[in-house]
Design a protein around this motif. Structure first.
Motif, PDB file in Angstrom:
ATOM      1  N   SER A 117      12.211 -14.303 -30.230  1.00 30.88           N
ATOM      2  CA  SER A 117      12.416 -15.563 -29.372  1.00 30.88           C
ATOM      3  C   SER A 117      13.808 -15.747 -28.652  1.00 30.88           C
ATOM      4  N   ALA A 118      14.861 -15.444 -29.235  1.00 32.64           N
ATOM      5  CA  ALA A 118      16.153 -15.892 -28.584  1.00 32.64           C
ATOM      6  C   ALA A 118      16.370 -14.741 -27.538  1.00 32.64           C
ATOM      7  N   ARG A 119      16.024 -13.465 -27.840  1.00 25.94           N
ATOM      8  CA  ARG A 119      16.113 -12.232 -26.983  1.00 25.94           C
ATOM      9  C   ARG A 119      15.401 -12.651 -25.616  1.00 25.94           C
ATOM     10  N   THR A 120      14.278 -13.438 -25.643  1.00 26.67           N
ATOM     11  CA  THR A 120      13.367 -13.539 -24.644  1.00 26.67           C
ATOM     12  C   THR A 120      14.144 -14.553 -23.717  1.00 26.67           C
ATOM     13  N   VAL A 133      20.358  -0.423 -23.521  1.00 22.00           N
ATOM     14  CA  VAL A 133      19.565   0.246 -22.856  1.00 22.00           C
ATOM     15  C   VAL A 133      18.270  -0.144 -22.756  1.00 22.00           C
ATOM     16  N   PHE A 134      17.594  -0.267 -21.572  1.00 22.07           N
ATOM     17  CA  PHE A 134      16.214  -0.773 -21.290  1.00 22.07           C
ATOM     18  C   PHE A 134      15.138   0.359 -21.298  1.00 22.07           C
ATOM     19  N   TYR A 135      14.119   0.541 -22.287  1.00 20.61           N
ATOM     20  CA  TYR A 135      13.074   1.578 -22.190  1.00 20.61           C
ATOM     21  C   TYR A 135      11.806   0.943 -21.359  1.00 20.61           C
ATOM     22  N   PRO A 136      11.589   1.792 -20.837  1.00 22.68           N
ATOM     23  CA  PRO A 136      10.074   1.266 -19.841  1.00 22.68           C
ATOM     24  C   PRO A 136       8.754   0.690 -20.937  1.00 22.68           C
ATOM     25  N   ASN A 137       8.784   1.280 -21.844  1.00 25.73           N
ATOM     26  CA  ASN A 137       7.734   0.724 -22.704  1.00 25.73           C
ATOM     27  C   ASN A 137       7.833  -0.572 -23.310  1.00 25.73           C
ATOM     28  N   GLU A 138       8.952  -1.125 -23.170  1.00 31.40           N
ATOM     29  CA  GLU A 138       9.529  -2.368 -23.896  1.00 31.40           C
ATOM     30  C   GLU A 138       9.089  -3.507 -22.827  1.00 31.40           C
ATOM     31  N   THR A 139       8.853  -4.715 -23.252  1.00 34.12           N
ATOM     32  CA  THR A 139       8.685  -5.838 -22.840  1.00 34.12           C
ATOM     33  C   THR A 139       9.952  -6.765 -22.421  1.00 34.12           C
TER      34      THR A 139
END
Length: 203
Positions: A117-120, A133-139
């Motif tokens: 929740s803190a990540r969001t 790194v941000f992966y395309p399958n992550e929200t």
């Protein structure tokens, strides 16, 4: 009556506890404001802030009642609890001020991994996606996801983490010295006789 007498000690202790009461209400208010405006959705974070605020409020209330009534038992427990709070807060404040950049980065990564929740909240407020790194399958809750040009959150968080830790450490250090002042005032006040009371009534 010169400062240092019974009335002066009593007034100083009351003023200090009124300050703690205001700080505790401010903490509870900030947590409620964060929930109300959707800035914080993590109930764990909000719960910790509210718990600290309520704890501080009850300590201040005990100190205030003890100071007004010159109640020996309440003043004794208030002094012991305040001393323990001083030790914990002083240690945490020094740790915040002593953390280097590598330790800050490790701490951020642990926090990122353990709180969804803190990540969001971080992604939405800082407009970033992923930790390094941000992966395309992550929200991701950030608006930048629509343009597919999102920065990772780690560099942005690291940019502010040092400043936040110094601020938190400095504020904590300041309040820890007011707590040791409260312990000293309470000890002194407990051993003073009320000039208006019956001399035989003093324990």
């Amino acid at each position: 009556m010169a400062c240092g007498g019974f009335a002066c000690s009593k007034n100083c202790l009351c003023a200090l506890n009124l300050l703690y009461t205001l700080v505790s209400l401010l903490l509870i208010g900030i947590a409620a404001w964060g929930i109300g405006f959707g800035l914080i959705s993590s109930f764990r974070v909000v719960g910790v802030v509210i718990a600290v605020g309520v704890f501080l409020f009850f300590i201040a209330l005990v100190g205030l009642i003890g100071a007004v009534k010159h109640h020996q038992v309440l003043l004794f427990f208030y002094m012991i609890i305040l001393l323990l709070v001083f030790i914990v807060q002083f240690s945490v404040s020094c740790a915040c001020l002593a953390l280097n950049e590598e330790q800050q980065s490790e701490l951020l990564e642990v926090g990122w991994s353990n709180t969804n929740s803190a990540r969001t909240d971080i992604e939405r407020n800082l407009n970033c996606c992923g930790f390094r790194v941000f992966y395309p399958n992550e929200t991701c809750a950030a608006d930048c996801l629509r343009t597919l040009h999102c920065r990772p959150c780690a560099p942005i968080m690291e940019e502010y983490s040092g400043m936040v830790l110094r601020f938190v450490g400095g504020i904590g250090l300041f309040f820890s010295f007011t707590e040791i002042l409260g312990v000293w005032l309470t000890y002194r006040y407990r051993n003073q006789k009320d000039p208006r009371a019956n001399p035989g009534a003093f324990i």
